[in-house]
Design a protein around this motif. Structure first.
Motif, PDB file in Angstrom:
ATOM      1  N   ASN A   2       0.822  -1.208   0.000  1.00 35.09           N
ATOM      2  CA  ASN A   2       0.000   0.000   0.000  1.00 35.09           C
ATOM      3  C   ASN A   2       0.857   1.259   0.000  1.00 35.09           C
ATOM      4  N   HIS A   3       2.184   1.114   0.059  1.00 33.61           N
ATOM      5  CA  HIS A   3       3.084   2.261   0.126  1.00 33.61           C
ATOM      6  C   HIS A   3       3.890   2.445  -1.161  1.00 33.61           C
ATOM      7  N   THR A   4       3.314   2.101  -2.304  1.00 32.83           N
ATOM      8  CA  THR A   4       3.970   2.325  -3.589  1.00 32.83           C
ATOM      9  C   THR A   4       3.460   3.627  -4.204  1.00 32.83           C
ATOM     10  N   PRO A   5       4.051   4.093  -5.305  1.00 34.56           N
ATOM     11  CA  PRO A   5       3.587   5.347  -5.930  1.00 34.56           C
ATOM     12  C   PRO A   5       2.142   5.318  -6.410  1.00 34.56           C
ATOM     13  N   THR A   6       1.598   4.122  -6.676  1.00 32.52           N
ATOM     14  CA  THR A   6       0.192   4.023  -7.080  1.00 32.52           C
ATOM     15  C   THR A   6      -0.677   3.457  -5.967  1.00 32.52           C
ATOM     16  N   GLY A   7      -0.091   3.199  -4.811  1.00 31.60           N
ATOM     17  CA  GLY A   7      -0.860   2.666  -3.692  1.00 31.60           C
ATOM     18  C   GLY A   7      -1.144   1.187  -3.775  1.00 31.60           C
ATOM     19  N   ALA A   8      -0.457   0.457  -4.675  1.00 32.37           N
ATOM     20  CA  ALA A   8      -0.709  -0.974  -4.818  1.00 32.37           C
ATOM     21  C   ALA A   8       0.476  -1.667  -5.494  1.00 32.37           C
ATOM     22  N   PHE A   9       0.543  -2.980  -5.333  1.00 26.46           N
ATOM     23  CA  PHE A   9       1.674  -3.770  -5.817  1.00 26.46           C
ATOM     24  C   PHE A   9       1.803  -3.798  -7.331  1.00 26.46           C
ATOM     25  N   LYS A  10       0.714  -3.570  -8.050  1.00 28.60           N
ATOM     26  CA  LYS A  10       0.700  -3.718  -9.504  1.00 28.60           C
ATOM     27  C   LYS A  10       1.709  -2.823 -10.209  1.00 28.60           C
ATOM     28  N   VAL A  11       2.084  -1.722  -9.581  1.00 26.31           N
ATOM     29  CA  VAL A  11       3.006  -0.791 -10.237  1.00 26.31           C
ATOM     30  C   VAL A  11       4.306  -1.471 -10.636  1.00 26.31           C
ATOM     31  N   ARG A  12       4.744  -2.454  -9.854  1.00 30.79           N
ATOM     32  CA  ARG A  12       5.992  -3.148 -10.155  1.00 30.79           C
ATOM     33  C   ARG A  12       5.903  -3.859 -11.502  1.00 30.79           C
ATOM     34  N   GLY A  13       4.793  -4.556 -11.725  1.00 36.01           N
ATOM     35  CA  GLY A  13       4.608  -5.244 -12.988  1.00 36.01           C
ATOM     36  C   GLY A  13       4.462  -4.283 -14.154  1.00 36.01           C
ATOM     37  N   GLY A  14       3.790  -3.155 -13.922  1.00 32.51           N
ATOM     38  CA  GLY A  14       3.649  -2.159 -14.983  1.00 32.51           C
ATOM     39  C   GLY A  14       4.996  -1.638 -15.444  1.00 32.51           C
ATOM     40  N   ILE A  15       5.888  -1.401 -14.507  1.00 31.57           N
ATOM     41  CA  ILE A  15       7.222  -0.878 -14.842  1.00 31.57           C
ATOM     42  C   ILE A  15       8.004  -1.887 -15.682  1.00 31.57           C
ATOM     43  N   THR A  16       8.064  -3.138 -15.219  1.00 32.54           N
ATOM     44  CA  THR A  16       8.856  -4.130 -15.940  1.00 32.54           C
ATOM     45  C   THR A  16       8.216  -4.472 -17.286  1.00 32.54           C
ATOM     46  N   PHE A  17       6.888  -4.516 -17.336  1.00 36.78           N
ATOM     47  CA  PHE A  17       6.221  -4.824 -18.599  1.00 36.78           C
ATOM     48  C   PHE A  17       6.512  -3.757 -19.636  1.00 36.78           C
ATOM     49  N   MET A  18       6.432  -2.496 -19.259  1.00 39.15           N
ATOM     50  CA  MET A  18       6.641  -1.429 -20.231  1.00 39.15           C
ATOM     51  C   MET A  18       8.088  -1.376 -20.706  1.00 39.15           C
ATOM     52  N   HIS A  19       9.042  -1.699 -19.857  1.00 39.80           N
ATOM     53  CA  HIS A  19      10.438  -1.802 -20.305  1.00 39.80           C
ATOM     54  C   HIS A  19      10.564  -2.886 -21.366  1.00 39.80           C
ATOM     55  N   TRP A  20       9.928  -4.027 -21.120  1.00 39.64           N
ATOM     56  CA  TRP A  20       9.952  -5.127 -22.083  1.00 39.64           C
ATOM     57  C   TRP A  20       9.267  -4.730 -23.386  1.00 39.64           C
ATOM     58  N   LEU A  21       8.113  -4.092 -23.270  1.00 36.96           N
ATOM     59  CA  LEU A  21       7.334  -3.735 -24.444  1.00 36.96           C
ATOM     60  C   LEU A  21       8.085  -2.740 -25.330  1.00 36.96           C
ATOM     61  N   LYS A  22       8.689  -1.759 -24.720  1.00 38.29           N
ATOM     62  CA  LYS A  22       9.430  -0.751 -25.486  1.00 38.29           C
ATOM     63  C   LYS A  22      10.613  -1.391 -26.202  1.00 38.29           C
ATOM     64  N   ARG A  23      11.213  -2.388 -25.566  1.00 36.79           N
ATOM     65  CA  ARG A  23      12.366  -3.079 -26.172  1.00 36.79           C
ATOM     66  C   ARG A  23      11.920  -4.014 -27.293  1.00 36.79           C
ATOM     67  N   GLU A  24      10.857  -4.771 -27.081  1.00 35.79           N
ATOM     68  CA  GLU A  24      10.421  -5.771 -28.043  1.00 35.79           C
ATOM     69  C   GLU A  24       9.528  -5.203 -29.145  1.00 35.79           C
ATOM     70  N   HIS A  25       8.847  -4.102 -28.875  1.00 29.75           N
ATOM     71  CA  HIS A  25       7.935  -3.501 -29.862  1.00 29.75           C
ATOM     72  C   HIS A  25       8.195  -1.992 -29.905  1.00 29.75           C
ATOM     73  N   PRO A  26       9.355  -1.587 -30.414  1.00 26.76           N
ATOM     74  CA  PRO A  26       9.765  -0.176 -30.333  1.00 26.76           C
ATOM     75  C   PRO A  26       8.870   0.797 -31.088  1.00 26.76           C
ATOM     76  N   GLY A  27       8.055   0.310 -32.033  1.00 27.78           N
ATOM     77  CA  GLY A  27       7.258   1.222 -32.830  1.00 27.78           C
ATOM     78  C   GLY A  27       5.839   1.446 -32.340  1.00 27.78           C
ATOM     79  N   ILE A  28       5.478   0.899 -31.180  1.00 23.11           N
ATOM     80  CA  ILE A  28       4.087   1.011 -30.736  1.00 23.11           C
ATOM     81  C   ILE A  28       3.721   2.452 -30.373  1.00 23.11           C
ATOM     82  N   LYS A  29       2.439   2.771 -30.569  1.00 27.38           N
ATOM     83  CA  LYS A  29       1.939   4.102 -30.252  1.00 27.38           C
ATOM     84  C   LYS A  29       1.403   4.197 -28.825  1.00 27.38           C
ATOM     85  N   GLY A  30       0.965   3.060 -28.311  1.00 27.61           N
ATOM     86  CA  GLY A  30       0.386   3.071 -26.977  1.00 27.61           C
ATOM     87  C   GLY A  30      -0.186   1.719 -26.637  1.00 27.61           C
ATOM     88  N   ILE A  31      -0.841   1.667 -25.482  1.00 25.63           N
ATOM     89  CA  ILE A  31      -1.370   0.396 -24.981  1.00 25.63           C
ATOM     90  C   ILE A  31      -2.833   0.557 -24.581  1.00 25.63           C
TER      91      ILE A  31
END
Length: 318
Positions: free
Chosen positions: A45-74
């Protein structure tokens, strides 16, 4: 999903710690007095978004930007915490984040997603129908569809479990709430990567028992509804990839009532002065339910988030 190593999780932690510090875990004395065992609370409950999910969002977006560099959004579907994490992470990379929530979703979580830069669309009677709409919007707007469960999400989420197990490696049991499954799968992954013998117990609401029914039957079961006020648990059908992991790696899954969840939210406040949303209090509710079996042991509970609407919380603590 391949079995995560300690190196995998520590590499994910490197990305996570560029955005946020590790969260705390404390053995709260009043909980110990109340329950007759040592109770370590992991404070997601003490993360920047108030929940554990932020950790997965950070790592997923790093992966996505690396594997799909041309995407416009999600685009993704959520009840709130997953959406906040992806809105934050996508915004940091300059990407559009379209977030689909069911009609009547938490107003405060919707506002938080917008504050992190997400575009919120309300559609469907529940999370499962919101997922269908997210799939349609992905094709209509040429956006990457982020699923509620993915190996990169689990890798990020596993970093909180790594922190907990490094601080308290001798836990007998850890109770983890189950929604789409990234939390419990992350705990199982970190436990196995460290070679520990800790029992992992999943927790669901009696109003959303699909994960427990599936676990007990050894096959995926779907419920007609998932009408729990603990919105992070409100899933009608397990995600197969997640189920495959916790069906093998969890010791058992227990269900707790709405009243027990509400009681645990109050206990968190009185004993630790921490705010817990419904799903986040479910783990403690399960420990309270099983207190006799856990007497004298060292137990962990995942306080997965504190994003509960003010009016809901007011009714609970009354």
């Amino acid at each position: 999903m391949h079995r995560l190593t300690r190196d995998d999780i520590e590499q994910a932690a490197h990305h996570v710690y560029q955005v946020m510090p590790a969260t705390a875990q404390y053995p709260w004395p009043l909980l110990a007095e109340r329950l007759g065992c040592t109770v370590w609370v992991k404070h997601e409950n003490h993360t920047p978004t108030g929940a554990f999910k932020v950790r997965g969002g950070i790592t997923f977006m790093h992966w996505l930007k690396r594997e799909h560099p041309g995407i416009k959004g999600i685009v993704t579907a959520t009840r709130g915490n997953h959406g906040q994490s992806l809105a934050l992470a996508a915004g940091a990379l300059g990407l559009r984040a379209l977030i689909v929530v069911p009609e009547g979703n938490s107003v405060e979580k919707n506002n938080a997603m917008r504050a992190f830069g997400g575009e919120v669309v309300e559609c469907g009677r529940d999370f499962d129908e919101a997922c269908e709409e997210a799939g349609r919007l992905a094709q209509a707007h040429d956006l990457y569809l982020v699923p509620p469960f993915h190996a990169e999400l689990v890798k990020g989420v596993a970093t909180y479990a790594l922190e907990l197990f490094k601080a308290a490696p001798d836990l007998d049991t850890v109770y983890v709430p189950i929604g789409c499954g990234s939390g419990i799968c992350g705990v199982i992954a970190a436990r196995d990567a460290l070679g520990l013998n800790t029992r992992v117990v999943g927790v669901v609401s009696t109003k959303a028992e699909a994960a427990k029914l599936s676990f007990d039957a050894g096959a995926i079961c779907e419920t007609a509804s998932a009408n729990t006020f603990a919105d992070g648990l409100a899933v009608r059908k397990p995600i197969p990839e997640a189920f495959a992991i916790y069906a093998q790696g969890a010791q058992r899954i227990v269900s707790v009532s709405e009243a027990q969840i509400a009681e645990a939210m109050c206990v968190y406040y009185t004993d630790t002065h921490n705010l817990a949303e419904g799903a986040a209090a479910a783990a403690l509710a399960a420990l309270i339910q099983e207190r006799e079996a856990m007497a004298g042991r060292r137990v962990g509970v995942i306080l997965s988030g504190g994003n509960v609407d003010r009016l809901v919380y007011a009714r609970v603590i009354e």
